[in-house]
Motif scaffolding. Structure first.
Motif, mmCIF file in Angstrom:
data_model
loop_
_atom_site.group_PDB
_atom_site.id
_atom_site.type_symbol
_atom_site.label_atom_id
_atom_site.label_comp_id
_atom_site.label_asym_id
_atom_site.label_seq_id
_atom_site.Cartn_x
_atom_site.Cartn_y
_atom_site.Cartn_z
ATOM 1 N N PHE A 65 0.687 -1.291 -0.060
ATOM 2 C CA PHE A 65 -0.163 0.220 0.040
ATOM 3 C C PHE A 65 0.821 1.233 -0.030
ATOM 4 N N LYS A 66 2.235 1.264 0.489
ATOM 5 C CA LYS A 66 3.001 2.429 0.636
ATOM 6 C C LYS A 66 3.390 2.500 -0.985
ATOM 7 N N LEU A 67 3.967 1.289 -1.343
ATOM 8 C CA LEU A 67 4.582 1.798 -2.721
ATOM 9 C C LEU A 67 3.425 2.244 -3.847
ATOM 10 N N ALA A 68 2.083 1.332 -3.553
ATOM 11 C CA ALA A 68 1.017 1.961 -4.303
ATOM 12 C C ALA A 68 0.463 3.584 -4.023
ATOM 13 N N LEU B 159 -2.980 3.067 -10.624
ATOM 14 C CA LEU B 159 -3.153 2.532 -9.443
ATOM 15 C C LEU B 159 -3.446 1.112 -9.591
ATOM 16 N N VAL B 160 -3.766 0.526 -10.530
ATOM 17 C CA VAL B 160 -3.845 -0.868 -10.778
ATOM 18 C C VAL B 160 -2.474 -1.353 -11.094
ATOM 19 N N ILE B 161 -1.691 -0.707 -11.916
ATOM 20 C CA ILE B 161 -0.644 -1.339 -12.284
ATOM 21 C C ILE B 161 0.399 -1.150 -10.941
ATOM 22 N N ALA B 162 0.328 -0.044 -10.266
ATOM 23 C CA ALA B 162 1.166 0.241 -9.255
ATOM 24 C C ALA B 162 0.832 -1.046 -7.852
ATOM 25 N N PHE B 163 -0.565 -1.240 -7.832
ATOM 26 C CA PHE B 163 -1.029 -1.972 -6.628
ATOM 27 C C PHE B 163 -0.318 -3.535 -7.142
ATOM 28 N N VAL B 164 -0.608 -3.732 -8.384
ATOM 29 C CA VAL B 164 0.061 -5.286 -8.776
ATOM 30 C C VAL B 164 1.472 -5.294 -8.620
ATOM 31 N N VAL B 165 2.071 -4.366 -9.197
ATOM 32 C CA VAL B 165 3.546 -4.249 -9.094
ATOM 33 C C VAL B 165 4.337 -4.408 -7.559
ATOM 34 N N GLY C 217 2.411 -5.399 -5.140
ATOM 35 C CA GLY C 217 2.158 -6.764 -4.379
ATOM 36 C C GLY C 217 3.223 -7.662 -4.845
ATOM 37 N N ILE C 218 3.765 -7.681 -5.978
ATOM 38 C CA ILE C 218 4.636 -8.639 -6.544
ATOM 39 C C ILE C 218 6.013 -8.440 -5.821
ATOM 40 N N LEU C 219 6.431 -7.117 -5.537
ATOM 41 C CA LEU C 219 7.562 -6.798 -4.994
ATOM 42 C C LEU C 219 7.543 -7.206 -3.461
ATOM 43 N N SER C 220 6.291 -7.134 -2.642
ATOM 44 C CA SER C 220 6.196 -7.279 -1.350
ATOM 45 C C SER C 220 5.829 -8.768 -1.123
ATOM 46 N N ARG C 221 5.561 -9.374 -1.872
ATOM 47 C CA ARG C 221 5.329 -10.802 -1.767
ATOM 48 C C ARG C 221 6.525 -11.622 -1.050
ATOM 49 N N PRO C 222 7.705 -11.494 -1.544
ATOM 50 C CA PRO C 222 8.917 -12.284 -0.672
ATOM 51 C C PRO C 222 9.178 -11.632 0.582
#
Length: 288
Positions: free
Chosen positions: A57-60, A221-227, A229-234
């Protein structure tokens, strides 16, 4: 005694750490059970608080702020340039109207044909955003005007040149010199409301820009939220593994998914967990 060493001061803390090391060497199974119990108690007591504002959420949010700033800056620049371009086009149109009026009003001015002058002025005044048209003689006296409350004397703008423009409070006054056989006989003036010309176009352009900005913001927003999420999953996987290790599960591992800093951190965690398991297995084998 080992668990309550914090309240006893530095000396007791050192003695408690030494005692813990000795107990670990003598009976590693006791140390493993104490570590597992302490980890479970830490989790139960909330020493690992839940994540309130996740990193994704911070990144988005950061991406959205940057996107909004970029869209706003570009929109302001585009609108400003559009307004300037419209003002230039309006000025060129006012120049053409003033020159046409000067050519057509030359003969009626010499013949003192007030009716024909009034018709010419009315025709030019019907053009969009033209507020006033007037004809002056060589001394600056107003011969004809499209406005009833016109002053009798006006300053000449073309005494020494063929064409003159004067911006005044959102208005643009354009004067064209009138000559007959190279003799100065007066000038024709056209007053154009530049603010009205640009204002209507700018409002329409602003609506279009807002719609486009809203669409781009939604997509961003959609792209930032998806990206994010990918970065924060690990990192979420690493946090779960750390909690498991703190609870006594020495088999906790994290699957590295990248070769960046997060991947390096995951590999370091796996090596640490594996080293702890090997140490405990070594001491446990020695006791058996």
């Amino acid at each position: 005694e080992v668990e309550n060493h914090d309240a006893a001061g530095p000396g007791c803390l050192h003695r408690a750490q030494t005692r813990t090391a000795l107990l670990c060497a003598r009976d590693p199974r006791w140390y493993a059970s104490k570590t597992r119990t302490a980890g479970q108690r830490s989790v139960r007591k909330g020493n690992f608080p839940p994540v309130i504002f996740p990193l994704r959420f911070k990144l988005a949010l950061l991406s959205s702020v940057l996107l909004v700033g970029a869209i706003g800056t570009i929109s302001l620049v585009v609108l400003e340039r559009s307004a300037q371009a419209l003002a230039d086009e309006a000025g060129k149109r006012a120049v053409v109207l003033a020159q046409q009026l000067a050519r057509n009003a030359r003969e009626p001015l010499l013949l003192e044909d007030d009716l024909r002058l009034s018709q010419l002025l009315a025709t030019v005044s019907n053009e969009s955003e033209v507020t006033v048209t007037r004809v002056l003689d060589k001394s600056g006296r107003v011969i004809a005007s499209s406005r009833d409350d016109e002053a009798e004397i006006r300053d000449r703008m073309t005494r020494d040149k063929e064409l003159a423009t004067w911006p005044l409070g959102g208005m643009l006054i354009v004067a064209a010199r009138m000559t007959y056989r190279d003799l100065d006989i007066g000038e024709a003036q056209v007053v154009l409301d530049v603010k009205a010309v640009t204002g209507r176009a700018i409002r329409a352009a602003r609506r279009q820009v807002l719609v486009a900005a809203g669409i781009l913001l939604g997509i961003g927003l959609v792209i930032a939220f998806v990206v994010s999420g990918i970065l924060s999953r690990p990192l979420r996987q690493l946090r779960l593994a750390v909690n498991a290790l703190a609870a006594g599960d020495l088999s906790a591992r994290v699957q590295p998914t990248s070769r960046d800093e997060i991947g390096v951190l995951a590999r370091a965690f796996n090596e640490m967990s594996e080293s702890l398991g090997e140490v405990l297995d070594y001491y446990a084998g020695g006791q058996q």
